[in-house]
Design a protein around this motif. Structure first.
Motif, PDB file in Angstrom:
ATOM      1  N   ASP A  18       0.822  -1.214   0.000  1.00 24.16           N
ATOM      2  CA  ASP A  18       0.000   0.000   0.000  1.00 24.16           C
ATOM      3  C   ASP A  18       0.853   1.259   0.000  1.00 24.16           C
ATOM      4  O   ASP A  18       0.587   2.200  -0.742  1.00 24.16           O
ATOM      5  CB  ASP A  18      -0.932   0.017   1.210  1.00 24.16           C
ATOM      6  N   SER A  19       1.869   1.296   0.843  1.00 28.95           N
ATOM      7  CA  SER A  19       2.762   2.455   0.887  1.00 28.95           C
ATOM      8  C   SER A  19       4.026   2.084   1.649  1.00 28.95           C
ATOM      9  O   SER A  19       4.056   1.095   2.372  1.00 28.95           O
ATOM     10  CB  SER A  19       2.085   3.657   1.579  1.00 28.95           C
ATOM     11  N   VAL A  20       5.069   2.879   1.459  1.00 25.81           N
ATOM     12  CA  VAL A  20       6.326   2.712   2.183  1.00 25.81           C
ATOM     13  C   VAL A  20       6.463   3.935   3.075  1.00 25.81           C
ATOM     14  O   VAL A  20       6.214   5.053   2.638  1.00 25.81           O
ATOM     15  CB  VAL A  20       7.509   2.615   1.196  1.00 25.81           C
ATOM     16  N   SER A  21       6.847   3.721   4.343  1.00 24.27           N
ATOM     17  CA  SER A  21       6.930   4.872   5.234  1.00 24.27           C
ATOM     18  C   SER A  21       8.359   5.318   5.495  1.00 24.27           C
ATOM     19  O   SER A  21       8.711   6.455   5.219  1.00 24.27           O
ATOM     20  CB  SER A  21       6.190   4.611   6.549  1.00 24.27           C
ATOM     21  N   ASP A  22       9.214   4.438   6.013  1.00 24.50           N
ATOM     22  CA  ASP A  22      10.559   4.876   6.352  1.00 24.50           C
ATOM     23  C   ASP A  22      11.469   3.675   6.569  1.00 24.50           C
ATOM     24  O   ASP A  22      11.045   2.533   6.453  1.00 24.50           O
ATOM     25  CB  ASP A  22      10.548   5.758   7.604  1.00 24.50           C
ATOM     26  N   VAL A  23      12.729   3.976   6.873  1.00 23.83           N
ATOM     27  CA  VAL A  23      13.685   2.944   7.258  1.00 23.83           C
ATOM     28  C   VAL A  23      13.887   3.094   8.762  1.00 23.83           C
ATOM     29  O   VAL A  23      14.147   4.186   9.255  1.00 23.83           O
ATOM     30  CB  VAL A  23      15.020   3.102   6.507  1.00 23.83           C
ATOM     31  N   THR A  24      13.706   1.983   9.473  1.00 25.02           N
ATOM     32  CA  THR A  24      13.758   1.986  10.930  1.00 25.02           C
ATOM     33  C   THR A  24      14.882   1.083  11.409  1.00 25.02           C
ATOM     34  O   THR A  24      15.034  -0.026  10.906  1.00 25.02           O
ATOM     35  CB  THR A  24      12.414   1.472  11.494  1.00 25.02           C
ATOM     36  N   THR A  25      15.660   1.560  12.369  1.00 26.97           N
ATOM     37  CA  THR A  25      16.693   0.741  12.982  1.00 26.97           C
ATOM     38  C   THR A  25      16.145   0.133  14.257  1.00 26.97           C
ATOM     39  O   THR A  25      15.597   0.849  15.104  1.00 26.97           O
ATOM     40  CB  THR A  25      17.942   1.589  13.306  1.00 26.97           C
ATOM     41  N   LEU A  26      16.255  -1.189  14.366  1.00 27.14           N
ATOM     42  CA  LEU A  26      15.796  -1.899  15.559  1.00 27.14           C
ATOM     43  C   LEU A  26      16.978  -2.621  16.190  1.00 27.14           C
ATOM     44  O   LEU A  26      17.744  -3.292  15.510  1.00 27.14           O
ATOM     45  CB  LEU A  26      14.714  -2.927  15.199  1.00 27.14           C
ATOM     46  N   THR A  27      17.102  -2.494  17.498  1.00 22.18           N
ATOM     47  CA  THR A  27      18.121  -3.226  18.236  1.00 22.18           C
ATOM     48  C   THR A  27      17.559  -4.603  18.579  1.00 22.18           C
ATOM     49  O   THR A  27      16.341  -4.802  18.536  1.00 22.18           O
ATOM     50  CB  THR A  27      18.498  -2.488  19.535  1.00 22.18           C
ATOM     51  N   PRO A  28      18.412  -5.570  18.926  1.00 21.16           N
ATOM     52  CA  PRO A  28      17.918  -6.901  19.281  1.00 21.16           C
ATOM     53  C   PRO A  28      16.868  -6.865  20.400  1.00 21.16           C
ATOM     54  O   PRO A  28      15.925  -7.660  20.391  1.00 21.16           O
ATOM     55  CB  PRO A  28      19.180  -7.644  19.735  1.00 21.16           C
TER      56      PRO A  28
END
Length: 173
Positions: A112-122
């Protein structure tokens, strides 16, 4: 070992592999399907394009929209809204195709759409809950939590290398 234990072990291994052992975290491309927000490993993304007309392939599964010619490469396009049974898709100015490179195979998925790039820690990635036989969680890495947001993290390698996705590659050749 029970199926639930195997699933939990597999999910934990996927979380560790994606999140990285050094604790630095990993980047996920966040996109929406229906009301939910999903995430895939940014390293699998080749490019993001607007949705264009595709060439339909006879006898293809319903979720396979068809193929497009991307700079001389025939790329199969799968609609994830249909694949995940999220209602009738609407194609508008926000609809995008995420072009993926999975083990040297190029394929696209409509979202549907792309929002952002997110960094996730473990620590921000929790294993996917066991949902029973009614819901297939084999393609889920887990749930990424970031403040009030929750991303459903998809193991895009596993999803795109599944048997029915293998049909897409045969149709594109």
């Amino acid at each position: 070992m029970t199926h639930v234990q195997e699933r939990a072990q597999s999910s934990n291994a996927a979380v560790n592999a994606i999140a990285g052992k050094d604790g630095a975290g990993s980047e996920f491309l966040a996109f929406t399907l229906g009301q939910e927000e999903y995430g895939i490993d940014i390293l699998k993304v080749q490019e993001i394009r607007g949705y264009d007309a595709v060439t339909r392939i006879a006898n293809a599964p319903e979720f396979v929209k068809g193929v497009v010619n991307l700079r001389g490469i025939i790329v199969p396009i799968a609609d994830m809204r249909i694949k995940f049974n999220l209602g009738t898709p609407v194609y508008d100015q926000f609809t995008v195709v995420i072009i993926l490179n999975i083990s040297g195979r190029v394929m696209g998925m409509v979202v549907d759409s792309v929002s952002d790039v997110t960094t996730l820690t473990p620590e921000q990635i929790k294993p996917a809950p066991e949902m029973g036989a009614a819901f297939n969680t084999d393609y889920l890495i887990g749930l990424g939590t970031l403040e009030e947001r929750m991303l459903i993290l998809i193991d895009i390698d596993k999803l795109m290398s599944s048997a029915e996705m293998g049909l897409i590659e045969k149709l594109a050749t």
